[in-house]
Design a protein around this motif. Structure first.
Motif, PDB file in Angstrom:
ATOM      1  N   GLY A 175       0.784  -1.233   0.000  1.00  0.00           N
ATOM      2  CA  GLY A 175       0.000   0.000   0.000  1.00  0.00           C
ATOM      3  C   GLY A 175       0.807   1.270   0.000  1.00  0.00           C
ATOM      4  O   GLY A 175       0.249   2.364  -0.171  1.00  0.00           O
ATOM      5  N   ASP A 176       2.120   1.172   0.190  1.00  0.00           N
ATOM      6  CA  ASP A 176       2.927   2.385   0.323  1.00  0.00           C
ATOM      7  C   ASP A 176       2.917   3.227  -0.940  1.00  0.00           C
ATOM      8  O   ASP A 176       2.985   2.724  -2.066  1.00  0.00           O
ATOM      9  N   ARG A 177       2.848   4.526  -0.704  1.00  0.00           N
ATOM     10  CA  ARG A 177       3.058   5.518  -1.741  1.00  0.00           C
ATOM     11  C   ARG A 177       4.386   6.207  -1.451  1.00  0.00           C
ATOM     12  O   ARG A 177       5.046   5.922  -0.445  1.00  0.00           O
ATOM     13  N   THR A 178       4.803   7.102  -2.294  1.00  0.00           N
ATOM     14  CA  THR A 178       6.142   7.681  -2.140  1.00  0.00           C
ATOM     15  C   THR A 178       6.308   8.366  -0.792  1.00  0.00           C
ATOM     16  O   THR A 178       7.371   8.265  -0.164  1.00  0.00           O
ATOM     17  N   GLU A 179       5.263   9.042  -0.293  1.00  0.00           N
ATOM     18  CA  GLU A 179       5.390   9.753   0.976  1.00  0.00           C
ATOM     19  C   GLU A 179       5.563   8.809   2.157  1.00  0.00           C
ATOM     20  O   GLU A 179       6.196   9.148   3.160  1.00  0.00           O
ATOM     21  N   ASN A 180       5.013   7.589   2.042  1.00  0.00           N
ATOM     22  CA  ASN A 180       5.154   6.609   3.114  1.00  0.00           C
ATOM     23  C   ASN A 180       6.565   6.028   3.145  1.00  0.00           C
ATOM     24  O   ASN A 180       7.144   5.822   4.213  1.00  0.00           O
ATOM     25  N   VAL A 181       7.121   5.755   1.973  1.00  0.00           N
ATOM     26  CA  VAL A 181       8.503   5.298   1.907  1.00  0.00           C
ATOM     27  C   VAL A 181       9.442   6.369   2.447  1.00  0.00           C
ATOM     28  O   VAL A 181      10.394   6.078   3.186  1.00  0.00           O
ATOM     29  N   LEU A 182       9.172   7.622   2.121  1.00  0.00           N
ATOM     30  CA  LEU A 182      10.006   8.715   2.611  1.00  0.00           C
ATOM     31  C   LEU A 182      10.003   8.749   4.135  1.00  0.00           C
ATOM     32  O   LEU A 182      11.052   8.927   4.766  1.00  0.00           O
ATOM     33  N   TRP A 183       8.848   8.560   4.736  1.00  0.00           N
ATOM     34  CA  TRP A 183       8.767   8.526   6.208  1.00  0.00           C
ATOM     35  C   TRP A 183       9.649   7.411   6.755  1.00  0.00           C
ATOM     36  O   TRP A 183      10.381   7.606   7.728  1.00  0.00           O
ATOM     37  N   ARG A 184       9.570   6.245   6.134  1.00  0.00           N
ATOM     38  CA  ARG A 184      10.354   5.108   6.631  1.00  0.00           C
ATOM     39  C   ARG A 184      11.846   5.359   6.522  1.00  0.00           C
ATOM     40  O   ARG A 184      12.615   5.041   7.437  1.00  0.00           O
ATOM     41  N   LEU A 185      12.266   5.934   5.412  1.00  0.00           N
ATOM     42  CA  LEU A 185      13.696   6.220   5.247  1.00  0.00           C
ATOM     43  C   LEU A 185      14.169   7.244   6.258  1.00  0.00           C
ATOM     44  O   LEU A 185      15.296   7.173   6.749  1.00  0.00           O
ATOM     45  N   GLN A 186      13.321   8.197   6.583  1.00  0.00           N
ATOM     46  CA  GLN A 186      13.695   9.225   7.549  1.00  0.00           C
ATOM     47  C   GLN A 186      13.600   8.738   8.987  1.00  0.00           C
ATOM     48  O   GLN A 186      13.996   9.458   9.906  1.00  0.00           O
ATOM     49  N   HIS A 187      13.099   7.521   9.154  1.00  0.00           N
ATOM     50  CA  HIS A 187      12.998   6.941  10.492  1.00  0.00           C
ATOM     51  C   HIS A 187      13.815   5.663  10.609  1.00  0.00           C
ATOM     52  O   HIS A 187      13.436   4.706  11.269  1.00  0.00           O
ATOM     53  N   GLY A 188      14.972   5.665   9.936  1.00  0.00           N
ATOM     54  CA  GLY A 188      16.020   4.717  10.272  1.00  0.00           C
ATOM     55  C   GLY A 188      16.157   3.462   9.467  1.00  0.00           C
ATOM     56  O   GLY A 188      17.073   2.674   9.733  1.00  0.00           O
ATOM     57  N   GLU A 189      15.332   3.207   8.458  1.00  0.00           N
ATOM     58  CA  GLU A 189      15.377   1.901   7.823  1.00  0.00           C
ATOM     59  C   GLU A 189      16.658   1.634   7.044  1.00  0.00           C
ATOM     60  O   GLU A 189      17.029   0.465   6.864  1.00  0.00           O
ATOM     61  N   ILE A 190      17.337   2.666   6.569  1.00  0.00           N
ATOM     62  CA  ILE A 190      18.592   2.419   5.843  1.00  0.00           C
ATOM     63  C   ILE A 190      19.783   3.076   6.536  1.00  0.00           C
ATOM     64  O   ILE A 190      20.866   3.155   5.948  1.00  0.00           O
ATOM     65  N   ASP A 191      19.616   3.501   7.761  1.00  0.00           N
ATOM     66  CA  ASP A 191      20.733   4.091   8.506  1.00  0.00           C
ATOM     67  C   ASP A 191      21.618   2.987   9.067  1.00  0.00           C
ATOM     68  O   ASP A 191      21.151   1.888   9.411  1.00  0.00           O
ATOM     69  N   GLY A 192      22.919   3.255   9.160  1.00  0.00           N
ATOM     70  CA  GLY A 192      23.848   2.333   9.794  1.00  0.00           C
ATOM     71  C   GLY A 192      24.246   1.148   8.945  1.00  0.00           C
ATOM     72  O   GLY A 192      24.810   0.178   9.465  1.00  0.00           O
ATOM     73  N   ILE A 193      23.972   1.190   7.655  1.00  0.00           N
ATOM     74  CA  ILE A 193      24.393   0.130   6.750  1.00  0.00           C
ATOM     75  C   ILE A 193      25.071   0.767   5.539  1.00  0.00           C
ATOM     76  O   ILE A 193      24.982   1.978   5.318  1.00  0.00           O
ATOM     77  N   ALA A 194      25.761  -0.077   4.753  1.00  0.00           N
ATOM     78  CA  ALA A 194      26.452   0.422   3.564  1.00  0.00           C
ATOM     79  C   ALA A 194      26.334  -0.606   2.441  1.00  0.00           C
ATOM     80  O   ALA A 194      27.319  -1.233   2.044  1.00  0.00           O
ATOM     81  N   PRO A 195      25.124  -0.822   1.921  1.00  0.00           N
ATOM     82  CA  PRO A 195      24.949  -1.816   0.855  1.00  0.00           C
ATOM     83  C   PRO A 195      25.657  -1.389  -0.423  1.00  0.00           C
ATOM     84  O   PRO A 195      25.877  -0.203  -0.666  1.00  0.00           O
ATOM     85  N   LYS A 196      25.992  -2.385  -1.225  1.00  0.00           N
ATOM     86  CA  LYS A 196      26.587  -2.075  -2.516  1.00  0.00           C
ATOM     87  C   LYS A 196      25.552  -1.486  -3.473  1.00  0.00           C
ATOM     88  O   LYS A 196      25.879  -0.635  -4.300  1.00  0.00           O
ATOM     89  N   ALA A 197      24.315  -1.970  -3.348  1.00  0.00           N
ATOM     90  CA  ALA A 197      23.269  -1.523  -4.278  1.00  0.00           C
ATOM     91  C   ALA A 197      21.931  -1.407  -3.568  1.00  0.00           C
ATOM     92  O   ALA A 197      21.643  -2.141  -2.623  1.00  0.00           O
ATOM     93  N   VAL A 198      21.138  -0.470  -4.063  1.00  0.00           N
ATOM     94  CA  VAL A 198      19.761  -0.278  -3.618  1.00  0.00           C
ATOM     95  C   VAL A 198      18.861  -0.368  -4.845  1.00  0.00           C
ATOM     96  O   VAL A 198      19.126   0.297  -5.853  1.00  0.00           O
ATOM     97  N   VAL A 199      17.826  -1.202  -4.765  1.00  0.00           N
ATOM     98  CA  VAL A 199      16.851  -1.327  -5.842  1.00  0.00           C
ATOM     99  C   VAL A 199      15.571  -0.622  -5.395  1.00  0.00           C
ATOM    100  O   VAL A 199      14.966  -1.000  -4.390  1.00  0.00           O
TER     101      VAL A 199
END
Length: 432
Positions: free
Chosen positions: A283-307
């Protein structure tokens, strides 16, 4: 007596032919409006005291219900009651028997009284038509749940909430509707649209909705969305603590979440060895993904790639202007680049949806893709469109790949992985 809705200069008042500044929808003679109740599959017209829509054919909806009844006094409908159960979409629609010109009301106010008997497992929105194939909604889930059991409540909404670029209010057949999810029971009365605006009735700017971080606030998401976010934070922490931080991260909506369901076996073969992290939320729209990213989901990691693939719910939920959805995707790219500056980002075109090439929502997705392909810089952001691999040679979408013409099955995820592999392997430095 036959009533016609004359909106250029003279409107019917509830009591008969009279000069009026408002378009009165309720109370009204029983034959003044066509009232229907139903769901995505069928509707039934309310002609007497009550009506129940046919049950959807799908097994998962076999116990569902959508019905409406009218409170009638002296041949006039004073109020309508709408009851629904176990439906992901149902609606009560009040339609004009001929198109009406609502342009004089575009800057006015929609008002009605609402009695919420039950809504703890449901959601509610109010809709107004805006031209052929155009309807706009305002989400009432938060206030309506708060009104449960508290008697009649007066609701006033600015008509500007239903106005978008390209809307045509010159020939509207849907001046009022309630759209619902889950289960609930509400009554509505004293519905009217006035020409005059009322102070203090602000609407969020729809042009910035896709770029404004927000939780997914739907009846079917409230119970699980925030807990899933916390679960994904914990999953990320566990990967890091085990010394196996994710080398690849997938970000998106239910199609990405499907890697944990229909695509699980494909994921285990190809992405589990890379300690992949799937950040897909239905159900996520762009604004919901933005909230998740701003609340830590990709912090503290260093992946080679993001899809990243997102946008089809902006399309399906709001039939949003492609430029607005594209702005939301651009905002996500900026957020990812800020938080993961070393990662290569593979921006996927939004997958095709709908059976035929001329499907309206598929067309919107394609216009989004035409814009976002320009976001690739060939250095850190790369664009890939695998839509053709999911389609038949004639451009149709097969249920053998996407049974609901939106979400892939296991075969669809196999096609996704194969079509993406050469580009993703190259970005991760693992190309053979």
């Amino acid at each position: 007596m036959q009533y016609r809705h004359l909106l250029a200069s003279t409107l019917l008042a509830a009591a008969g032919f009279a000069q009026a500044q408002d378009l009165v929808i309720l109370p009204a003679p029983a034959d003044a409006w066509r009232v229907t109740v139903g769901h995505w599959e069928s509707q039934a017209e309310l002609k007497g005291g009550g009506v129940v829509a046919p049950t959807p054919k799908a097994d998962y909806a076999s116990a569902s219900h959508a019905g409406a009844s009218a409170h009638v006094t002296a041949g006039r409908r004073d109020a309508l009651t709408f009851e629904w159960r176990d439906l992901w979409q149902s609606m009560l629609r009040v339609e004009s028997r001929s198109p009406m010109d609502l342009r004089p009301f575009a800057g006015g106010t929609l008002e009605f009284d609402l009695h919420v008997a039950e809504l703890d497992k449901g959601g509610l929105s109010v809709k107004v038509g805006c031209g052929s194939g155009c309807e706009r909604a305002v989400n009432l889930i938060d206030p309506a749940r708060g009104w449960t059991g508290k008697g009649w409540q007066h609701v006033a909404l600015s008509m500007s909430c239903f106005v978008r670029d390209g809307a045509d209010f010159s020939a509207v057949t849907l001046p009022f509707a309630l759209e619902a999810t889950g289960s609930g029971r509400v009554s509505v009365a004293n519905v009217r649209i006035g020409r005059a605006a009322k102070p203090g009735l602000a609407c969020p700017d729809y042009r910035s909705e896709s770029v404004t971080p927000a939780l997914l606030n739907e009846s079917w998401s409230i119970d699980w969305w925030r807990p899933r976010h916390e679960q994904k934070l914990q999953e990320k922490r566990q990967l890091v603590a085990a010394g196996t931080p994710p080398e690849v991260v997938f970000i998106g909506d239910s199609i990405t979440q499907g890697w944990e369901k229909e695509g699980r076996e494909v994921w285990q073969r190809h992405f589990a060895p890379l300690h992949g992290l799937a950040l897909g939320f239905g159900g996520d729209r762009t604004e919901n993904v933005l909230w998740r990213l701003q609340h830590g989901e990709i912090d503290g990691i260093a992946p080679k790639a993001v899809v990243l693939m997102i946008g089809t719910n902006n399309t399906g939920h709001r039939a949003e202007n492609p430029e607005t959805t594209a702005a939301g995707i651009k905002r996500l790219l900026d957020e990812i680049r800020q938080r993961l500056p070393q990662a290569q980002v593979l921006l996927l075109a939004v997958f095709p949806r709908g059976e035929k090439p001329d499907d309206v929502l598929r067309g919107i997705n394609q216009r989004v893709n035409n814009i976002i392909q320009g976001y690739a810089d060939g250095r850190s952001v790369h664009f890939l469109d695998i839509g053709a691999a999911l389609l038949q040679p004639d451009g149709t979408l097969s249920k053998a790949v996407m049974p609901d013409l939106l979400h892939p099955n296991e075969r669809g995820y196999e096609i996704w992985q194969r079509a993406m592999a050469p580009t993703l392997d190259k970005l991760m430095g693992t190309a053979r």
